[in-house]
Design a protein around this motif. Sequence first.
Motif, PDB file in Angstrom:
ATOM      1  N   ARG A 232      -3.702  -2.390  -1.343  1.00 28.21           N
ATOM      2  CA  ARG A 232      -2.780  -3.330  -0.467  1.00 28.21           C
ATOM      3  C   ARG A 232      -3.295  -3.652   0.708  1.00 28.21           C
ATOM      4  O   ARG A 232      -2.709  -4.756   1.263  1.00 28.21           O
ATOM      5  CB  ARG A 232      -1.389  -2.154  -0.570  1.00 28.21           C
ATOM      6  N   ASN A 233      -3.844  -2.890   1.532  1.00 30.74           N
ATOM      7  CA  ASN A 233      -4.439  -3.142   2.908  1.00 30.74           C
ATOM      8  C   ASN A 233      -5.351  -4.387   2.816  1.00 30.74           C
ATOM      9  O   ASN A 233      -5.220  -5.189   3.649  1.00 30.74           O
ATOM     10  CB  ASN A 233      -5.145  -1.944   3.340  1.00 30.74           C
ATOM     11  N   LYS A 236      -3.308  -7.462   2.332  1.00 33.60           N
ATOM     12  CA  LYS A 236      -2.575  -7.593   3.700  1.00 33.60           C
ATOM     13  C   LYS A 236      -3.438  -8.457   4.506  1.00 33.60           C
ATOM     14  O   LYS A 236      -3.360  -9.498   5.357  1.00 33.60           O
ATOM     15  CB  LYS A 236      -1.782  -6.473   4.068  1.00 33.60           C
TER      16      LYS A 236
END
Length: 249
Positions: A232-233, A236
């Motif tokens: 997810r990081n 993003k």
Amino acid sequence: MGVTRQKHAKKIMGFYKNNFQFREPFQVLLDGTFCQAALRNKIQIREQLPGYLDGVAQLCTTRCVIKELESLGKALYGAKLIAQRFQVRNCSHHKNPVSGSACLLSMIEDGNPHHFFIATQDQDLSNKVKRKPGIPLLFIIQNTMVLDKPSPKSLAFVQKLQTNQLVPEYQKQSIVELKEKEGLVKQEGEKRRKRKRAGGPNPLSCLKKKKKKTQEGQEPSAEKKKRRKRKRNRVKAEAVQSVQKNEGE
């Protein structure tokens, strides 16, 4: 014969009959001292003793007793004549005679299997007889034959029998044979095997295994969470970079 003395003898005879299997004819081993006392007090042993014991009695002695009386000479000639009238029981001292007291003690070894009474005036012999359970003791007081009360050793032996703490050797084999006949020995073996099967696994070991499994199951789930978070990081970060690039253009 006094009524009280007869009741006393009957009670003692009941004790030996019930607890040590004494049966008629009663085997009475006499030594030289008893024969001498009977002669001195004019007691007819053969006639009086069966009535006192309330049953048929076989009077007997050993070769060692007769040899001892012969060696003592004229002083005990009458006692020797009395002893020679009785049945002679075989002892183990045929070639090497021993004293009368030692011979009588040897006749009652191994639990007195022949159920002998001992008739003696020898105090030392009497004390040794009392140390063995199940041996009736006869002696003479003045002009009266007396059956001694059961010794403390005999009473203790009977008490142990009654509390099932001690089983005579001749009964142990009978008990084993009865168990085998009724099949009780096999049943006891089966019961023991059943108890072993019913035990099952140790619950503590089961708990440890469960804890180990949960710990092992938790480790991969934690790693998955970390991977998802990193992913997810990255997504993003890539989204932010693409927005910045578009704005710059």
